[in-house]
Design a protein around this motif. Sequence first.
Motif, PDB file in Angstrom:
ATOM      1  N   UNK A  87      -5.711  18.717  -8.803  1.00  0.00           N
ATOM      2  CA  UNK A  87      -4.756  19.316  -7.863  1.00  0.00           C
ATOM      3  C   UNK A  87      -4.655  18.493  -6.582  1.00  0.00           C
ATOM      4  N   UNK A  88      -5.809  18.050  -6.064  1.00  0.00           N
ATOM      5  CA  UNK A  88      -5.810  17.255  -4.837  1.00  0.00           C
ATOM      6  C   UNK A  88      -5.086  15.924  -5.040  1.00  0.00           C
ATOM      7  N   UNK A  89      -5.324  15.299  -6.190  1.00  0.00           N
ATOM      8  CA  UNK A  89      -4.661  14.016  -6.477  1.00  0.00           C
ATOM      9  C   UNK A  89      -3.148  14.184  -6.551  1.00  0.00           C
ATOM     10  N   UNK A  90      -2.706  15.257  -7.246  1.00  0.00           N
ATOM     11  CA  UNK A  90      -1.260  15.486  -7.379  1.00  0.00           C
ATOM     12  C   UNK A  90      -0.631  15.814  -6.026  1.00  0.00           C
ATOM     13  N   UNK A  91      -1.336  16.634  -5.218  1.00  0.00           N
ATOM     14  CA  UNK A  91      -0.788  16.974  -3.901  1.00  0.00           C
ATOM     15  C   UNK A  91      -0.733  15.758  -2.989  1.00  0.00           C
ATOM     16  N   UNK A  92      -1.817  14.947  -3.000  1.00  0.00           N
ATOM     17  CA  UNK A  92      -1.814  13.750  -2.168  1.00  0.00           C
ATOM     18  C   UNK A  92      -0.713  12.775  -2.592  1.00  0.00           C
ATOM     19  N   UNK A  93      -0.549  12.659  -3.916  1.00  0.00           N
ATOM     20  CA  UNK A  93       0.500  11.754  -4.419  1.00  0.00           C
ATOM     21  C   UNK A  93       1.882  12.247  -4.013  1.00  0.00           C
ATOM     22  N   UNK A  94       2.091  13.583  -4.106  1.00  0.00           N
ATOM     23  CA  UNK A  94       3.389  14.138  -3.723  1.00  0.00           C
ATOM     24  C   UNK A  94       3.648  13.935  -2.231  1.00  0.00           C
ATOM     25  N   UNK A  95       2.637  14.157  -1.390  1.00  0.00           N
ATOM     26  CA  UNK A  95       2.817  13.973   0.048  1.00  0.00           C
ATOM     27  C   UNK A  95       3.085  12.529   0.410  1.00  0.00           C
ATOM     28  N   UNK A  96       2.300  11.625  -0.206  1.00  0.00           N
ATOM     29  CA  UNK A  96       2.500  10.193   0.068  1.00  0.00           C
ATOM     30  C   UNK A  96       3.894   9.743  -0.379  1.00  0.00           C
ATOM     31  N   UNK A  97       4.308  10.247  -1.545  1.00  0.00           N
ATOM     32  CA  UNK A  97       5.633   9.879  -2.055  1.00  0.00           C
ATOM     33  C   UNK A  97       6.743  10.376  -1.136  1.00  0.00           C
ATOM     34  N   UNK A  98       6.581  11.588  -0.598  1.00  0.00           N
ATOM     35  CA  UNK A  98       7.593  12.138   0.309  1.00  0.00           C
ATOM     36  C   UNK A  98       7.691  11.298   1.579  1.00  0.00           C
ATOM     37  N   UNK A  99       6.517  10.910   2.126  1.00  0.00           N
ATOM     38  CA  UNK A  99       6.526  10.076   3.329  1.00  0.00           C
ATOM     39  C   UNK A  99       7.181   8.727   3.037  1.00  0.00           C
ATOM     40  N   UNK A 100       6.796   8.121   1.888  1.00  0.00           N
ATOM     41  CA  UNK A 100       7.373   6.834   1.517  1.00  0.00           C
ATOM     42  C   UNK A 100       8.887   6.951   1.316  1.00  0.00           C
ATOM     43  N   UNK A 101       9.322   8.084   0.740  1.00  0.00           N
ATOM     44  CA  UNK A 101      10.760   8.279   0.513  1.00  0.00           C
ATOM     45  C   UNK A 101      11.502   8.420   1.845  1.00  0.00           C
ATOM     46  N   UNK A 102      10.894   9.121   2.799  1.00  0.00           N
ATOM     47  CA  UNK A 102      11.522   9.262   4.116  1.00  0.00           C
ATOM     48  C   UNK A 102      11.618   7.919   4.837  1.00  0.00           C
ATOM     49  N   UNK A 103      10.541   7.128   4.758  1.00  0.00           N
ATOM     50  CA  UNK A 103      10.570   5.800   5.389  1.00  0.00           C
ATOM     51  C   UNK A 103      11.627   4.916   4.718  1.00  0.00           C
ATOM     52  N   UNK A 104      11.681   4.999   3.390  1.00  0.00           N
ATOM     53  CA  UNK A 104      12.680   4.216   2.657  1.00  0.00           C
ATOM     54  C   UNK A 104      14.094   4.621   3.059  1.00  0.00           C
ATOM     55  N   UNK A 105      14.320   5.939   3.239  1.00  0.00           N
ATOM     56  CA  UNK A 105      15.648   6.413   3.634  1.00  0.00           C
ATOM     57  C   UNK A 105      16.050   5.865   4.998  1.00  0.00           C
ATOM     58  N   UNK A 106      15.107   5.905   5.963  1.00  0.00           N
ATOM     59  CA  UNK A 106      15.437   5.394   7.300  1.00  0.00           C
ATOM     60  C   UNK A 106      15.662   3.884   7.279  1.00  0.00           C
ATOM     61  N   UNK A 107      14.762   3.157   6.598  1.00  0.00           N
ATOM     62  CA  UNK A 107      14.939   1.708   6.519  1.00  0.00           C
ATOM     63  C   UNK A 107      16.202   1.353   5.743  1.00  0.00           C
TER      64      UNK A 107
END
Length: 397
Positions: A87-107
């Motif tokens: 559960x922790x791995x999936x949640x961390x992966x989802x959070x990291x992916x969301x942050x990366x997606x937001x950074x990608x959107x701005x860039x």
Amino acid sequence: MRPILRHPSIRLRLALVYTAVLVTTCAALLGLNYALLYHSLYTNIHGPSQAEMQAVADDPPPGDGWLVDEKLKSMRGDQAEVARLRTATLLNTAGTSAIALAITAMAGFGVSWVVAGRMLRPLRTLTATTRRISQDRLHERVALTGPDDEIKELADTFDEMVARLEASFAGQRRFVADASHELRTPLAIVRTGAEVLLAKRESTIAQWEAMGRRTLTATGRAERLLDGLLALARSDSGVIAHEPHDLAVAAAGALGEADEEAETAGLSATSDLRPAPVTGDPVLLDRLVRNLVDNAIRHNRPGGWVEVVTGHRDGTAVVTVRNSGDVVPAAEVDRLFEPFQRLASDRTASRGSAGLGLAIVRSIVRAHDGTVTAAPNAGGGLAVTVTLPAADAGGLE
């Protein structure tokens, strides 16, 4: 009230579209990666299964019941730890992916904004050139360089349109200047004659009669010029009647009206008038054929010939007028269809012509969706052929 928010520019819209495509693609890749990670965690990493724990509980070692309880307790702890780590791995992966997606959107939006601006730069050049161009600055062109893409094609098309406009304005200015000159000549003749006679203390009746004849000649010339200008304006307007008419009848009438002039010039006229039914403005069609015949008679040589042929060919009505005369250079033929253009360099080379005959012919032909061609004859003179869409011959009955 005016809206507070203006309509977004095309650059902003393009940047948003590019960013949306980029974010959607990245989100799809992250979703696929998340699904593969989920499958890997639940397939390759797992704790003691319920079957293993049940086997330990069903077959305990003799005399060691407390060891069984401890082992089962340890297995349940391992199972809970594995679930927590998943559960922790999936949640961390989802959070990291969301942050990366937001950074990608701005860039991505920043890069898309720059790319859209570079792509639209030629359009800004086109817009700036369009704003600069006016009636007095039609010589300017966009002259866009770069690959042959849609934007360069648009710029080249705009340059071609401006070139046509420049030629049209130049022709219009030339036409006005030539028309002014042609009208000024007869008026100057009348004015000069009147001033000369009035300046004399004694004028004879013969002198006044001579001035009257010159005045009639000059006013006749001005009248023919105005009549030609009116016919040219009427045919250029495109507002014409649509009635059945026969070019053969128009040719017969034109030859009859010009018979006396041809006889005076010592010309021999031959004709082959076969039915050539058309639909159009009878007045303009008569004027078309009359101009061709008049042009053939007036631009001829003494003792020459004129030939008029009409007929029906391949769904078209055709009238051809040939005449003898001076040798016409092939390079000069097209120029003769321009207003106030004559083969002779002297404007007064032909007193009976204002230089509008063939220009009116071309304008009337265009108004009737036809074509007109001209070619010099081998021995001199010109052959002019007019082709118009044919009408049903029954409509003339």
